[in-house]
Motif scaffolding. Sequence first.
Motif, PDB file in Angstrom:
ATOM      1  N   ILE A 367       0.834  -1.205   0.000  1.00  0.00           N
ATOM      2  CA  ILE A 367       0.000   0.000   0.000  1.00  0.00           C
ATOM      3  C   ILE A 367       0.870   1.256   0.000  1.00  0.00           C
ATOM      4  N   ALA A 582      -6.288   2.389   4.037  1.00  0.00           N
ATOM      5  CA  ALA A 582      -6.247   1.480   2.886  1.00  0.00           C
ATOM      6  C   ALA A 582      -6.160   0.020   3.343  1.00  0.00           C
ATOM      7  N   THR A 586      -9.000  -2.605   2.384  1.00  0.00           N
ATOM      8  CA  THR A 586      -8.650  -3.813   1.629  1.00  0.00           C
ATOM      9  C   THR A 586      -9.259  -5.044   2.290  1.00  0.00           C
ATOM     10  N   VAL A 607      -6.894   1.645  -2.023  1.00  0.00           N
ATOM     11  CA  VAL A 607      -5.947   2.768  -2.040  1.00  0.00           C
ATOM     12  C   VAL A 607      -6.614   4.006  -2.637  1.00  0.00           C
TER      13      VAL A 607
END
Length: 631
Positions: A367, A582, A586, A607
């Motif tokens: 990330i 993020a 995810t 992201v």
Amino acid sequence: MLLVRDNILTFPAKLQTEAFEVFCYHLRKPVDQQRLEKKDPHYWITESLTVIRKLGWAFFDRDPVSKKRFVECWPHIFKWMKALLKVRLVIDRENQYSAAVGEIYHICRSVYPNAFREDEVIEFAIQAWIGIEIPDGEDCFTARALLTSLETFGRRSDTDYRRFDQALQACNATAEDLVNLIVSRLKWEMLQSSSMNLLKVFNISRMLATLMPLHRSYCLPFLKSSPARCFVAVLKALMDHKEPSLHRTEAIRTILTVMCASLFCQTIEYALYIMEEGILDLLPRVASSGIESEFASKSQFTSMATDILNQLLLRLACDPDMIQISFQEVEKLFSGNSRMRTLVNTTPKKFRDTWNAFEDVLLENTIVMRLIERGCAGEDSICFNRECRKLAPREEFKKCSGCFFALYCSTSCQTSDWKSHRAGCKTIEGNFLAILRNSSFRFTRRMHTMHVNRHWSAIVRLARKKGIPLSDIAVRISCDKFPFKTQVFDYHTLLEHKKESPHLALAAKEELRQSKEKERGSMVVVLHILEMDYPFIVHANKKWTRAVSNPPPKTKDQERSSFVDEDGNELLCKEVDAVCAAIRLTKKYASEEGTTVWDKVTVHRAVSESTVDFLREVLEGLDFFKQESNE
């Protein structure tokens, strides 16, 4: 003759001794090269060597008379082994000659170790290993003689290394030649998958483990692509081999040992090679296989698999290719494959914890890498010219071509500052210059700049606890062990090490020269990575690590930090920044969509979502640099 050879071990001890005397009589005969070229002229000689092999070292060890006879006969035994080496393709029926040479060297090591002081004994072992290459067929070679010779170098001293290196030169060979032969012969054995000779694989793999420790320079050929990929392929073939055996188990142990040793050589390339070849698929299998031998317990195999995985984890802290390839490999492992997740979850705790840490660091740094690609993790710097001090994104500056550390916004600024910068610049040379000019550290620096900014409040807290003024803060991040230790110290201490670490002293000196600008918040960071110290200066910039407007809720997974302080306490980010958001998104999207966090689309969506408000806030603040430049 055949009757004696086949039944020698059933003879009474006295008769065995008498038989050995007869064979010694034949071995004392002079070598007649012309006779060697006649039809089967070497029959008595090869049978004599075979009988000695069958008697074995135990016979000579318990019988002082025969032991003495062996020592006396050794020069004759050796001359015949050398003579027959030239015609081995003709005489080596069913590998009798090769087996005899290997066992006789083994006997010699126990009965007459002084023989290995002779250079020609080592040279012959090398020649026997080099052997004869046969196109489209199995090479004719002997491994055990060289193995025994290498094992006699027990001290691994410089003298041993020089002796062996001279022997290689006498044979017109190099360590790399030996390694190439190891690789080609292992590949040949793998091609015979239905009838893989496990004893040969074991002996060839042992050659790896005995050659590597002899000298550091001998490790270099092992770190190349072909050996690295070959060892992973051999390990897979051995793990897939259904028949358990001591030779299979010991070959697996040896391959794992060599991989560990190669990774400890601290190169990125080797880790990339074995990662691309599929080592991640094999490590959980090794850790949970339950294999053991008289030389290694189950826990030792688990420990070796854990050590390899841990070394791969450490490489995630310094290389974008490693992050990308590891992501692809993990994606392949878990894409529609619940069996692998089940296997990982059933591995011993030590391995399982390391695997979970590997996944956490991989996801976090993936990330971070995506954020860097999107321009959401910039670096700020100032012009090192004391009369300028322009603050701007780092990419707007150019490095001093002398030290590759000082940054300037223009040629005129560099010229103006040269008188002040010159003394420190001239101290940077050799390995220290190579470290500072190494462009491969660019991504590493950017990644750890973001990590430092993310943990800025924790770093300040540690500095206050130690009584270090905020203007004097420096940070050392040690990436040679996980979690990564973050040590806060006074940067002035680096000035005390001008001789042993001039590049660190230069960083401290440049920070000292910027003291008037300290209100902008900067610190020296020393990144200890791959057995070297890499210094750089980080300027605090909260715009890249500010909290997102609408932070996603925590997932059920525990949020762990990759960084700890000197006491082992986790350094946690107080804010839910773009990285943290993020990661949470995810996991959330993967759960909702029935995928894994290793799905590229899922990561990209997370992201993008985590940086929408963030990028808008950054764009609104772009006037910051313009205002600073006009001051």
